[in-house]
Design an enzyme around this catalytic site. Structure first.
Site, mmCIF file in Angstrom:
data_model
loop_
_atom_site.group_PDB
_atom_site.id
_atom_site.type_symbol
_atom_site.label_atom_id
_atom_site.label_comp_id
_atom_site.label_asym_id
_atom_site.label_seq_id
_atom_site.Cartn_x
_atom_site.Cartn_y
_atom_site.Cartn_z
ATOM 1 N N ASP A 54 -25.524 20.972 -18.068
ATOM 2 C CA ASP A 54 -26.051 21.058 -16.706
ATOM 3 C C ASP A 54 -26.942 19.854 -16.416
ATOM 4 O O ASP A 54 -27.513 19.261 -17.347
ATOM 5 C CB ASP A 54 -26.867 22.343 -16.532
ATOM 6 C CG ASP A 54 -25.998 23.585 -16.555
ATOM 7 O OD1 ASP A 54 -24.816 23.496 -16.175
ATOM 8 O OD2 ASP A 54 -26.517 24.655 -16.954
ATOM 9 N N TYR A 82 -28.825 24.476 -29.601
ATOM 10 C CA TYR A 82 -29.670 24.130 -28.463
ATOM 11 C C TYR A 82 -31.116 24.490 -28.776
ATOM 12 O O TYR A 82 -31.391 25.430 -29.526
ATOM 13 C CB TYR A 82 -29.268 24.917 -27.206
ATOM 14 C CG TYR A 82 -27.882 24.649 -26.690
ATOM 15 C CD1 TYR A 82 -27.662 23.697 -25.700
ATOM 16 C CD2 TYR A 82 -26.795 25.368 -27.179
ATOM 17 C CE1 TYR A 82 -26.387 23.462 -25.214
ATOM 18 C CE2 TYR A 82 -25.512 25.142 -26.694
ATOM 19 C CZ TYR A 82 -25.313 24.188 -25.713
ATOM 20 O OH TYR A 82 -24.049 23.950 -25.236
ATOM 21 N N ASP A 96 -31.978 29.115 -13.929
ATOM 22 C CA ASP A 96 -32.763 28.026 -14.510
ATOM 23 C C ASP A 96 -33.705 27.465 -13.458
ATOM 24 O O ASP A 96 -33.821 28.004 -12.348
ATOM 25 C CB ASP A 96 -31.858 26.942 -15.113
ATOM 26 C CG ASP A 96 -31.000 26.225 -14.067
ATOM 27 O OD1 ASP A 96 -31.234 26.400 -12.846
ATOM 28 O OD2 ASP A 96 -30.082 25.483 -14.465
ATOM 29 N N ARG A 188 -28.086 29.678 -20.126
ATOM 30 C CA ARG A 188 -28.726 30.281 -18.946
ATOM 31 C C ARG A 188 -28.488 31.785 -18.896
ATOM 32 O O ARG A 188 -29.391 32.560 -18.566
ATOM 33 C CB ARG A 188 -28.191 29.631 -17.666
ATOM 34 C CG ARG A 188 -28.762 28.253 -17.383
ATOM 35 C CD ARG A 188 -28.237 27.703 -16.077
ATOM 36 N NE ARG A 188 -26.839 27.331 -16.134
ATOM 37 C CZ ARG A 188 -25.958 27.526 -15.159
ATOM 38 N NH1 ARG A 188 -26.337 28.109 -14.028
ATOM 39 N NH2 ARG A 188 -24.713 27.126 -15.291
#
Length: 233
Positions: A54, A82, A96, A188
């Site tokens: 993203d 991550y 987010d 997310r």
């Protein structure tokens, strides 16, 4: 002193790039495609990325050039790592920080035991629904095309695997985390679902991809550094 290296972009290169915040994955591909074309003095070359990040996210992006674009599927299927942060007690439409907070909830009931017991429920193979603002195709259109028009559509859940989901440090309302996961995992959605499970909502506030299979962010080029290496004599 800039390191020198010879690249064979036409026959194929695997490029590890540290995607900057605010760039789309496509923007990185497009930028470096134009740069490579200018260096080779050609009109076009195939360049693609294996696994979208993203715009808000930073971190490891694998690019393939030339004949190696045929290999992109082998990279998208790899497990990933991550790290990032999320905020408890609020939600956003995009899950987010790209959109404004739409709901605020009390966190007075949150305890370390609740956070830990809930975390454990997200370890292993689970079903996850991608966010409304995502590129998942619904009737030939990306889900975000409907979400931007406030149209509600059914997004089918999918099976993913969370190998590790560590929460540390915890400084409410912000929690830092690290996740090892299978392909197809939306961080997310993981954060959103975790917030729902502890009954106070949550949204992703920062995200960095640090690993894709055997490839690590520590090996990746910053965009400008990569361009310096290519042009170094």
């Amino acid at each position: 002193m800039t390191t020198t290296r010879t690249f064979d972009f036409l026959n194929g290169e695997i490029l590890l790039i540290n995607k900057p915040k605010g760039w789309t994955s496509f923007a990185v591909v497009n930028h470096l495609r134009k740069f490579i074309c200018s260096q080779l003095d050609i009109k076009k070359i195939k360049v693609g990325h294996a696994g979208t990040l993203d715009p808000m996210a930073t971190g490891l992006l694998i690019l393939c050039t030339g004949k190696f674009t045929k290999r992109m599927q082998e990279f998208t299927s790899l497990d990933k790592t991550y790290k990032g942060t999320f905020i408890l007690g609020a939600t956003t439409p995009t899950f987010d920080a790209e959109s404004a907070v739409d709901q605020i909830y009390s966190t007075s009931h949150i305890t370390p035991d609740l956070l830990e017991s809930t975390r454990q429920h997200f370890i292993g193979t689970i079903r996850q629904t991608p966010p409304p603002f995502s590129a998942v195709k619904i009737a030939g259109k990306p889900a975000y095309a409907y979400a931007r028009k406030n149209k509600t559509v059914f997004i089918e859940s999918r099976e993913i695997t969370i190998y590790k989901f560590d929460l540390t440090p915890i400084a409410l309302p912000e929690i830092a985390f690290k996740v090892d996961c299978s392909k197809g995992t939306y961080i997310r959605s993981l954060v959103h679902d975790y917030g729902k499970a502890v009954s106070c909502g949550a949204y992703l506030s920062s995200l960095t991809r640090t690993r894709i299979g055997p490839y690590h962010l520590t090996e990746a080029y910053e965009i400008n550094h990569f361009k310096e290496i290519v042009t170094a004599k």
